[in-house]
Design an enzyme around this catalytic site. Structure first.
Site, PDB file in Angstrom:
ATOM      1  N   GLY A   9       0.844  -1.184   0.000  1.00 14.66           N
ATOM      2  CA  GLY A   9       0.000   0.000   0.000  1.00 14.66           C
ATOM      3  C   GLY A   9       0.874   1.226   0.000  1.00 14.66           C
ATOM      4  O   GLY A   9       1.949   1.236  -0.595  1.00 14.66           O
ATOM      5  N   CYS A  10       0.440   2.261   0.672  1.00 10.33           N
ATOM      6  CA  CYS A  10       1.190   3.516   0.741  1.00 10.33           C
ATOM      7  C   CYS A  10       2.601   3.267   1.273  1.00 10.33           C
ATOM      8  O   CYS A  10       2.776   2.763   2.374  1.00 10.33           O
ATOM      9  CB  CYS A  10       0.449   4.486   1.661  1.00 10.33           C
ATOM     10  SG  CYS A  10       1.369   5.968   2.061  1.00 10.33           S
ATOM     11  N   PHE A  11       3.611   3.623   0.485  1.00  7.75           N
ATOM     12  CA  PHE A  11       4.981   3.358   0.941  1.00  7.75           C
ATOM     13  C   PHE A  11       5.369   4.206   2.137  1.00  7.75           C
ATOM     14  O   PHE A  11       6.239   3.824   2.902  1.00  7.75           O
ATOM     15  CB  PHE A  11       6.017   3.446  -0.170  1.00  7.75           C
ATOM     16  CG  PHE A  11       5.976   4.642  -1.082  1.00  7.75           C
ATOM     17  CD1 PHE A  11       5.749   5.927  -0.621  1.00  7.75           C
ATOM     18  CD2 PHE A  11       6.191   4.466  -2.438  1.00  7.75           C
ATOM     19  CE1 PHE A  11       5.737   7.014  -1.481  1.00  7.75           C
ATOM     20  CE2 PHE A  11       6.177   5.548  -3.316  1.00  7.75           C
ATOM     21  CZ  PHE A  11       5.952   6.820  -2.830  1.00  7.75           C
ATOM     22  N   CYS A  13       3.581   4.579   4.672  1.00 11.68           N
ATOM     23  CA  CYS A  13       3.064   3.861   5.847  1.00 11.68           C
ATOM     24  C   CYS A  13       3.815   2.573   6.146  1.00 11.68           C
ATOM     25  O   CYS A  13       3.868   2.144   7.293  1.00 11.68           O
ATOM     26  CB  CYS A  13       1.579   3.559   5.647  1.00 11.68           C
ATOM     27  SG  CYS A  13       0.568   5.052   5.438  1.00 11.68           S
TER      28      CYS A  13
END
Length: 161
Positions: A9-11, A13
């Site tokens: 997902g969001c890198f 995070c």
């Protein structure tokens, strides 16, 4: 040193979960698995390049194993979400393990199968051969350290915490 490439997902995070692990030397945010060379964040976010936001974890296998890194990764994502991760939606935010050899592939498949057996649910984690990794723009690197307030807000708003 070895490298592991993971799309979680969001890198922003997923990067911090590896930072303080013994044996991890570097964590780089970037893009992996797509067709466009050196894509930009805006291109990847547009869902047109085939890339996923990913991290490259550089590690010393004498101090931390590939399996241990996978365990940390798998405990940091929602393996049952087929449309992205938390608030981030679309292919570029879906999960993947990019393996470098058959041993890594087998380890990843075994760990994913264990999750499915324990949970009784299907996971949505693609296991695919490593093809490419392009480092993201500098402002994405170590985002959680450069922008702690914005990062905390992102973590809360995304549903990760």
């Amino acid at each position: 040193m070895k490298n592991v490439y993971l799309a979680g997902g969001c890198f922003w995070c997923i990067t911090p979960v590896f930072y303080d692990m013994e044996g991890v030397k570097e964590v780089i945010s970037g893009y992996s698995g797509g067709e466009v060379e050196n894509p930009t964040y805006e291109q990847v976010k547009s869902q047109t390049t085939g890339h996923r936001e990913a991290v490259k974890v550089v590690y010393d296998e004498a101090k931390v194993s590939y399996g241990e890194l996978l365990d940390v990764f798998l405990n940091s994502v929602d393996p049952f979400d087929d449309g992205g991760q938390f608030i981030d939606r679309g292919h570029s935010y879906t999960l993947a393990v990019f393996y470098n050899d058959e041993e890594e592939k087998n380890t990843a498949c075994k760990k994913i199968k264990e999750i499915e057996e324990i949970s009784g649910k299907k996971t949505y984690i693609e296991v695919c051969a490593y093809e490419n990794f392009y480092a993201a723009e500098e402002y994405h690197q170590d985002y959680f350290r450069k922008n702690p307030e914005a990062f905390e807000k992102e973590m809360k708003e995304s549903g990760r915490i």
